[in-house]
Design an enzyme around this catalytic site. Structure first.
Site, mmCIF file in Angstrom:
data_model
loop_
_atom_site.group_PDB
_atom_site.id
_atom_site.type_symbol
_atom_site.label_atom_id
_atom_site.label_comp_id
_atom_site.label_asym_id
_atom_site.label_seq_id
_atom_site.Cartn_x
_atom_site.Cartn_y
_atom_site.Cartn_z
ATOM 1 N N ASP A 11 0.878 -1.153 0.000
ATOM 2 C CA ASP A 11 0.000 0.000 0.000
ATOM 3 C C ASP A 11 0.933 1.225 0.000
ATOM 4 O O ASP A 11 2.118 1.100 0.355
ATOM 5 C CB ASP A 11 -0.850 -0.054 1.278
ATOM 6 C CG ASP A 11 -1.619 1.220 1.513
ATOM 7 O OD1 ASP A 11 -2.256 1.704 0.568
ATOM 8 O OD2 ASP A 11 -1.591 1.725 2.653
ATOM 9 N N LEU A 12 0.437 2.371 -0.393
ATOM 10 C CA LEU A 12 1.305 3.562 -0.429
ATOM 11 C C LEU A 12 1.103 4.470 0.787
ATOM 12 O O LEU A 12 1.984 4.574 1.659
ATOM 13 C CB LEU A 12 1.049 4.342 -1.727
ATOM 14 C CG LEU A 12 1.750 5.692 -1.852
ATOM 15 C CD1 LEU A 12 3.255 5.523 -1.866
ATOM 16 C CD2 LEU A 12 1.289 6.412 -3.124
ATOM 17 N N ASP A 13 -0.091 5.109 0.848
ATOM 18 C CA ASP A 13 -0.346 6.085 1.918
ATOM 19 C C ASP A 13 -0.336 5.403 3.281
ATOM 20 O O ASP A 13 -1.160 4.516 3.540
ATOM 21 C CB ASP A 13 -1.731 6.732 1.712
ATOM 22 C CG ASP A 13 -1.768 7.627 0.477
ATOM 23 O OD1 ASP A 13 -0.722 8.156 0.103
ATOM 24 O OD2 ASP A 13 -2.856 7.789 -0.088
ATOM 25 N N THR A 19 1.510 10.120 3.927
ATOM 26 C CA THR A 19 0.501 10.968 3.287
ATOM 27 C C THR A 19 -0.845 10.824 3.991
ATOM 28 O O THR A 19 -1.728 11.660 3.792
ATOM 29 C CB THR A 19 0.335 10.606 1.800
ATOM 30 O OG1 THR A 19 0.572 9.218 1.684
ATOM 31 C CG2 THR A 19 1.284 11.382 0.922
ATOM 32 N N LYS A 47 -9.153 5.528 5.897
ATOM 33 C CA LYS A 47 -7.868 5.053 5.358
ATOM 34 C C LYS A 47 -8.098 3.932 4.342
ATOM 35 O O LYS A 47 -8.827 2.985 4.618
ATOM 36 C CB LYS A 47 -6.965 4.582 6.491
ATOM 37 C CG LYS A 47 -6.395 5.729 7.291
ATOM 38 C CD LYS A 47 -5.335 5.273 8.261
ATOM 39 C CE LYS A 47 -4.740 6.455 9.004
ATOM 40 N NZ LYS A 47 -3.846 6.017 10.078
ATOM 41 N N SER A 118 -2.383 0.997 -4.562
ATOM 42 C CA SER A 118 -2.845 2.184 -3.821
ATOM 43 C C SER A 118 -4.203 2.661 -4.312
ATOM 44 O O SER A 118 -4.436 2.748 -5.519
ATOM 45 C CB SER A 118 -1.834 3.318 -3.972
ATOM 46 O OG SER A 118 -2.366 4.507 -3.419
ATOM 47 N N ALA A 119 -5.068 2.989 -3.363
ATOM 48 C CA ALA A 119 -6.395 3.522 -3.705
ATOM 49 C C ALA A 119 -6.317 4.979 -4.150
ATOM 50 O O ALA A 119 -7.329 5.581 -4.492
ATOM 51 C CB ALA A 119 -7.316 3.397 -2.496
ATOM 52 N N LYS A 149 -10.786 -0.940 -2.041
ATOM 53 C CA LYS A 149 -10.584 -1.761 -0.857
ATOM 54 C C LYS A 149 -11.814 -1.583 0.048
ATOM 55 O O LYS A 149 -12.365 -0.482 0.081
ATOM 56 C CB LYS A 149 -9.324 -1.282 -0.092
ATOM 57 C CG LYS A 149 -8.047 -1.352 -0.944
ATOM 58 C CD LYS A 149 -6.907 -0.576 -0.272
ATOM 59 C CE LYS A 149 -5.697 -0.513 -1.193
ATOM 60 N NZ LYS A 149 -4.572 0.274 -0.656
ATOM 61 N N GLU A 173 -0.183 -3.221 4.545
ATOM 62 C CA GLU A 173 -1.226 -2.184 4.654
ATOM 63 C C GLU A 173 -1.223 -1.491 6.005
ATOM 64 O O GLU A 173 -0.792 -2.067 7.006
ATOM 65 C CB GLU A 173 -2.598 -2.859 4.511
ATOM 66 C CG GLU A 173 -3.173 -2.848 3.108
ATOM 67 C CD GLU A 173 -3.685 -1.480 2.682
ATOM 68 O OE1 GLU A 173 -3.748 -0.576 3.529
ATOM 69 O OE2 GLU A 173 -4.011 -1.306 1.506
ATOM 70 N N ASP A 174 -1.762 -0.264 6.023
ATOM 71 C CA ASP A 174 -1.961 0.436 7.308
ATOM 72 C C ASP A 174 -3.442 0.630 7.603
ATOM 73 O O ASP A 174 -3.787 1.270 8.596
ATOM 74 C CB ASP A 174 -1.280 1.816 7.290
ATOM 75 C CG ASP A 174 -2.022 2.785 6.386
ATOM 76 O OD1 ASP A 174 -2.429 2.373 5.273
ATOM 77 O OD2 ASP A 174 -2.224 3.938 6.788
HETATM 78 P P1 B16 Z 1 -6.785 10.185 -3.590
HETATM 79 P P2 B16 Z 1 -3.678 4.039 -0.076
HETATM 80 C C1 B16 Z 1 -5.693 5.843 -0.124
HETATM 81 O O1 B16 Z 1 -4.369 5.472 -0.442
HETATM 82 C C2 B16 Z 1 -5.730 6.607 1.200
HETATM 83 O O2 B16 Z 1 -5.427 5.730 2.272
HETATM 84 C C3 B16 Z 1 -7.107 7.179 1.416
HETATM 85 O O3 B16 Z 1 -7.124 7.926 2.620
HETATM 86 C C4 B16 Z 1 -7.476 8.081 0.230
HETATM 87 O O4 B16 Z 1 -8.789 8.616 0.372
HETATM 88 C C5 B16 Z 1 -7.399 7.248 -1.045
HETATM 89 O O5 B16 Z 1 -6.080 6.733 -1.178
HETATM 90 C C6 B16 Z 1 -7.728 8.078 -2.270
HETATM 91 O O6 B16 Z 1 -6.726 9.035 -2.471
HETATM 92 O O7 B16 Z 1 -7.806 11.176 -3.150
HETATM 93 O O8 B16 Z 1 -5.374 10.719 -3.600
HETATM 94 O O9 B16 Z 1 -7.156 9.516 -4.899
HETATM 95 O O10 B16 Z 1 -3.581 4.000 1.419
HETATM 96 O O11 B16 Z 1 -4.556 2.967 -0.673
HETATM 97 O O12 B16 Z 1 -2.316 4.140 -0.751
HETATM 98 MG MG MG Z 2 -2.803 3.231 3.336
#
Ligand code: B16
Ligand code: MG
Length: 224
Positions: A11-13, A19, A47, A118-119, A149, A173-174
């Site tokens: 996962d990224l964020d 982030t 998240k 990453s989402a 997810k 993942e976090d």
């Molecule tokens: P964006 P991840 C997710 O990233 C975040 O955890 C989540 O908080 C955020 O709303 C989602 O990406 C969408 O992000 O607005 O930049 O498209 O944790 O799956 O890397």
């Molecule tokens: Mg994350």
């Protein structure tokens, strides 16, 4: 004994970089403007959740889901993203979370493939600002999948692109929704965060500085 490990999918964020904090700040600013209470505890539910699903959850939380048309919701999400982009503008390689560079390098050195699931639609921008994009064989972000997810689609897609069996992959993942997605994909799940939050994970670390590839590979191998 598990199959030989083929890939590790991150996962990224909140795993590669913090982030998650910037998402929190940007959503909080929007919620404040809308008069919706927004705590760190509530933020945990966002998240790993897509931008529009996060907005829906916030509006529902504030009892305001019926107040906005879909065009207005798009504008609110765009406003949050504009704020978020301003915040991530300051990201540099120094913002990699502790231990991540070495952990990734050790996985590479062991000949195991690396992916990102990453989402975030901003994943590529963040990876480039961190200077770590080239270390990953593939990147799957919200732009290439239909279901967010906890649906396993993003992790299954990453495994497919890496030509790896899901059961021979580790996901990291976090977010609770992210760990659910990894398990639903049939992978070994590592969670970063408090142990009590991640009952479904196979391994839990408090933070990324505890990640050691030797230890993770051993625990993966020994898992039934
Ligand atoms: P964006 P991840 C997710 O990233 C975040 O955890 C989540 O908080 C955020 O709303 C989602 O990406 C969408 O992000 O607005 O930049 O498209 O944790 O799956 O890397
Ligand atoms: Mg994350």
């Amino acid at each position: 004994m598990n199959k030989p490990l083929e890939a590790v999918i991150f996962d990224l964020d909140g795993v590669i970089t913090d982030t998650a904090e910037y998402h929190y700040l940007a959503w909080k600013a929007l919620a404040d403007q809308l008069g919706i209470p927004f705590s760190r505890q509530f933020n945990e539910e966002l998240k790993g959740i897509s931008r529009m699903d996060s907005l829906e959850k916030i509006l529902t939380h504030g009892g305001k889901q019926a107040r906005f048309s879909s065009e207005e919701k798009d504008q609110l999400a765009a406003k949050k993203n504009e704020h978020y982009l301003n915040l991530i503008n300051r990201i540099t390689p120094a913002d990699l979370l502790p231990g991540i560079w070495k952990f990734v390098a050790d996985i590479n050195a062991a000949g195991v493939k690396l992916g990102i699931a990453s989402a975030s639609k901003n994943a590529m921008t963040v990876l480039e600002a961190l200077g770590i994009r080239e270390q990953f064989d593939i990147i799957v972000d919200a732009r290439t999948i239909c279901h967010g997810k906890p649906d396993p689609e993003i992790f299954i897609t990453a495994a497919k692109l890496l030509e790896a069996e899901p059961s021979a992959c580790i996901g990291i993942e976090d977010a609770t929704a992210g760990v659910e997605a990894i398990k639903a994909a049939g992978m070994f799940a590592i969670a970063i965060g408090p142990k009590e939050q991640f009952e479904k994970a196979d391994l839990v670390y408090n933070d990324t500085s505890e990640l050691s590839f030797t230890e993770v590979a051993k625990r993966y191998r020994l898992k039934e």
